[in-house]
Motif scaffolding. Structure first.
Motif, PDB file in Angstrom:
ATOM      1  N   GLN A 191       0.808  -1.214   0.000  1.00 25.51           N
ATOM      2  CA  GLN A 191       0.000   0.000   0.000  1.00 25.51           C
ATOM      3  C   GLN A 191       0.845   1.269   0.000  1.00 25.51           C
ATOM      4  OE1 GLN A 191      -2.597  -0.581   3.390  1.00 25.51           O
ATOM      5  NE2 GLN A 191      -4.074  -1.761   2.174  1.00 25.51           N
ATOM      6  N   ASP A 192       2.139   1.121   0.300  1.00 26.41           N
ATOM      7  CA  ASP A 192       3.041   2.277   0.275  1.00 26.41           C
ATOM      8  C   ASP A 192       3.684   2.499  -1.092  1.00 26.41           C
ATOM      9  OD1 ASP A 192       2.609   3.037   2.863  1.00 26.41           O
ATOM     10  OD2 ASP A 192       4.250   1.847   3.699  1.00 26.41           O
ATOM     11  N   VAL A 193       3.488   1.563  -2.010  1.00 27.69           N
ATOM     12  CA  VAL A 193       4.055   1.733  -3.354  1.00 27.69           C
ATOM     13  C   VAL A 193       3.263   2.822  -4.079  1.00 27.69           C
ATOM     14  CG1 VAL A 193       4.557   0.625  -5.561  1.00 27.69           C
ATOM     15  CG2 VAL A 193       4.763  -0.682  -3.429  1.00 27.69           C
ATOM     16  N   PRO A 194       3.907   3.857  -4.585  1.00 26.59           N
ATOM     17  CA  PRO A 194       3.186   4.954  -5.255  1.00 26.59           C
ATOM     18  C   PRO A 194       2.384   4.453  -6.463  1.00 26.59           C
ATOM     19  CG  PRO A 194       5.465   5.565  -4.813  1.00 26.59           C
ATOM     20  CD  PRO A 194       5.355   4.106  -4.514  1.00 26.59           C
ATOM     21  N   SER A 195       1.129   4.811  -6.509  1.00 25.20           N
ATOM     22  CA  SER A 195       0.270   4.390  -7.629  1.00 25.20           C
ATOM     23  C   SER A 195       0.701   5.030  -8.944  1.00 25.20           C
ATOM     24  CB  SER A 195      -1.185   4.753  -7.330  1.00 25.20           C
ATOM     25  OG  SER A 195      -1.324   6.151  -7.123  1.00 25.20           O
TER      26      SER A 195
ATOM     27  N   TYR B 205       2.618   2.654 -11.180  1.00 23.27           N
ATOM     28  CA  TYR B 205       1.793   1.702 -11.934  1.00 23.27           C
ATOM     29  C   TYR B 205       1.087   2.385 -13.096  1.00 23.27           C
ATOM     30  CZ  TYR B 205       2.484  -1.424  -7.934  1.00 23.27           C
ATOM     31  OH  TYR B 205       3.034  -2.208  -6.963  1.00 23.27           O
ATOM     32  N   GLU B 206       0.628   3.609 -12.870  1.00 22.97           N
ATOM     33  CA  GLU B 206      -0.067   4.340 -13.931  1.00 22.97           C
ATOM     34  C   GLU B 206       0.867   4.627 -15.100  1.00 22.97           C
ATOM     35  OE1 GLU B 206      -1.523   7.769 -11.976  1.00 22.97           O
ATOM     36  OE2 GLU B 206      -3.047   6.695 -10.811  1.00 22.97           O
ATOM     37  N   ALA B 207       2.092   5.028 -14.806  1.00 29.47           N
ATOM     38  CA  ALA B 207       3.057   5.309 -15.869  1.00 29.47           C
ATOM     39  C   ALA B 207       3.397   4.038 -16.640  1.00 29.47           C
ATOM     40  CB  ALA B 207       4.325   5.919 -15.273  1.00 29.47           C
ATOM     41  N   ALA B 208       3.564   2.919 -15.902  1.00 31.10           N
ATOM     42  CA  ALA B 208       3.884   1.650 -16.547  1.00 31.10           C
ATOM     43  C   ALA B 208       2.720   1.164 -17.401  1.00 31.10           C
ATOM     44  CB  ALA B 208       4.240   0.607 -15.493  1.00 31.10           C
ATOM     45  N   SER B 209       1.496   1.394 -16.907  1.00 31.89           N
ATOM     46  CA  SER B 209       0.312   0.981 -17.662  1.00 31.89           C
ATOM     47  C   SER B 209       0.184   1.757 -18.965  1.00 31.89           C
ATOM     48  CB  SER B 209      -0.943   1.163 -16.803  1.00 31.89           C
ATOM     49  OG  SER B 209      -2.095   0.777 -17.516  1.00 31.89           O
ATOM     50  N   ILE B 210       0.492   3.057 -18.920  1.00 36.51           N
ATOM     51  CA  ILE B 210       0.444   3.887 -20.125  1.00 36.51           C
ATOM     52  C   ILE B 210       1.463   3.408 -21.160  1.00 36.51           C
ATOM     53  CG2 ILE B 210       0.889   6.213 -21.025  1.00 36.51           C
ATOM     54  CD1 ILE B 210      -0.264   7.283 -18.377  1.00 36.51           C
ATOM     55  N   ASP B 211       2.613   2.946 -20.670  1.00 36.97           N
ATOM     56  CA  ASP B 211       3.671   2.457 -21.563  1.00 36.97           C
ATOM     57  C   ASP B 211       3.398   1.040 -22.069  1.00 36.97           C
ATOM     58  OD1 ASP B 211       5.061   4.794 -21.337  1.00 36.97           O
ATOM     59  OD2 ASP B 211       6.339   4.093 -19.695  1.00 36.97           O
ATOM     60  N   GLY B 212       2.294   0.438 -21.623  1.00 37.02           N
ATOM     61  CA  GLY B 212       1.933  -0.884 -22.111  1.00 37.02           C
ATOM     62  C   GLY B 212       2.640  -2.034 -21.418  1.00 37.02           C
TER      63      GLY B 212
END
Length: 310
Positions: free
Chosen positions: A183-187, A190-197
C-alpha cells in the motif's frame, strides 16, 4: 537549559529502564550462564555441587557420537528450506489479493489474519483432528475425488509435510506486513507503466518487488529465526516421531534439558543453534546490498550523481 536537558535525560532513562533491566535479567545474563554451562557436565537433579567443568567434551560428543543431533539438524534444515520460501511466496500472494479493491475486503483480511492470534497449542490440536486418517476433514475431502489420504502424522513420509501445510495456514502476520508495504508503493508508478503498455507481471516484477524489497528482507530474516526455532507444534502433535521424522532441533534440545536434565549438554546444543542462526542471518544481511532497495538511498545516490555531473 542544562538542568532541563539533564531532567529530560533522567526521564528518558527511567522510561527505557524496564527494557534494559529485562534485557540483562532475561537475555544477556542467562546467555552468559548458558555459555559457561556448555563447557560443563551438569545434571540439574544433582544441584549446583554437581557442576563439573569438562571443556569441549560436550561439543566433541555432539559432533562425533550424537546421531539424534544430526537427525534433528536434518529435519530442521529440511523444514526451513522448504517452508521459508513457500511461506514468503504464499504470504505475498495473499497480500496482493487483499490489496485489490473488492467488497468485503476487511472480512477477508480478518479471516486470513485470525490464525496468527490463535494459541499454538490450540492450533496444533485443531490440525491433529484435520490430519486424522479416519475421521479427519482433510482425508474426507480427498475421498470426494476418490483419493486415499495417508495417515499424515503417523507416516514418516508425510509427517513433516503435514507440519509444513499447517505452517502455511498461519502466515497472517507476514501477510499483513507485506500488505502494508504494497500500500506504500506509489500508484503513479503503476499508472506510468500501464500507459507504456507494461504487462501486469512485469509491473509486479520490476516495480512491486524492488519497492517492497526491504520488507521482503525483514520477513526473510524473521522467517529464518522462526523456522530454526520451530518447537511447539512438533512437541504437541508428534513428539518428534514417527521414527524421528519430526525431531526438530529445539524439540531435541528440550528433551535433553527437561527430560534427561543434562543442562550442560543442552546449553552446548543451544549455542550451536545460536551460531547457525547468526550465520544464515549474516548471510542474508551481506547479500541485501545486492537486491534490497531503499528509497532514501536511491534519492541520495541520484543527488550525488547529479552533483558529480555538475
Amino acid at each position: 537549559m542544562k538542568h532541563r536537558i539533564k531532567k529530560e535525560e533522567i526521564i528518558g532513562f527511567i522510561f527505557i529502564s524496564p527494557w534494559v533491566i529485562g534485557f540483562f535479567a532475561f537475555t544477556l545474563i542467562p546467555m552468559l550462564i548458558s555459555g559457561y554451562l556448555s563447557f560443563t557436565e551438569w545434571n540439574v537433579l544433582t544441584g549446583l555441587e554437581g557442576i563439573n567443568f569438562v571443556g569441549f567434551e560436550n561439543y566433541s560428543e555432539i559432533f562425533t557420537d550424537d546421531e539424534d543431533f544430526w537427525q534433528s539438524l536434518k529435519v530442521t534444515f529440511t523444514f526451513s528450506f522448504i517452508f521459508l520460501p513457500l511461506s514468503q511466496v504464499f504470504a505475498l500472494a495473499l497480500a496482493c489479493l487483499l490489496n485489490q479493491k473488492v467488497k468485503g475486503l476487511k472480512i477477508f483480511r480478518t479471516i486470513l489474519f485470525m490464525p496468527t492470534v490463535m494459541p499454538a497449542v490450540a492450533v496444533s490440536l485443531l490440525w491433529m483432528w484435520i490430519f486424522n486418517s479416519q475421521y479427519g476433514i482433510l482425508n474426507r475431502f480427498l475421498a470426494i475425488f476418490s483419493i486415499q489420504g495417508p495417515d499424515w502424522l503417523q507416516n514418516p513420509k508425510t509427517s513433516l509435510s503435514a507440519l509444513i501445510i499447517m505452517g502455511l495456514w498461519g502466515v497472517g502476520s507476514t501477510m499483513i506486513i507485506f500488505l502494508s508495504a504494497l500500500q506504500d508503493v506509489p500508484s503513479s508508478l503503476y499508472e506510468a507503466a500501464s500507459i507504456d503498455g507494461i504487462t501486469p507481471f512485469k509491473r509486479f516484477l520490476y516495480i512491486t518487488v524492488p519497492m517492497i524489497s526491504s520488507t521482503i528482507f525483514f520477513n526473510l530474516v524473521m522467517g529464518i529465526i522462526g523456522s530454526f526455532q520451530y518447537f511447539t507444534q512438533a512437541h504437541v502433535m508428534t513428539k518428534g516421531g514417527p521414527l524421528g521424522s519430526t525431531l526438530f532441533y529445539n524439540l531435541y534440545l528440550y528433551n535433553v534439558a527437561f527430560e534427561k536434565y543434562e543442562m550442560g549438554y543442552a546449553s552446548a546444543l543451544a549455542w550451536i543453534m545460536f551460531f547457525i542462526i547468526v550465520f544464515f542471518t549474516a548471510l542474508v544481511f551481506k547479500s541485501s546490498t545486492l537486491w534490497v532497495y531503499y528509497e532514501n538511498e536511491g534519492k541520495s545516490k541520484g543527488k550525488k550523481m547529479k552533483g558529480e555531473q555538475v
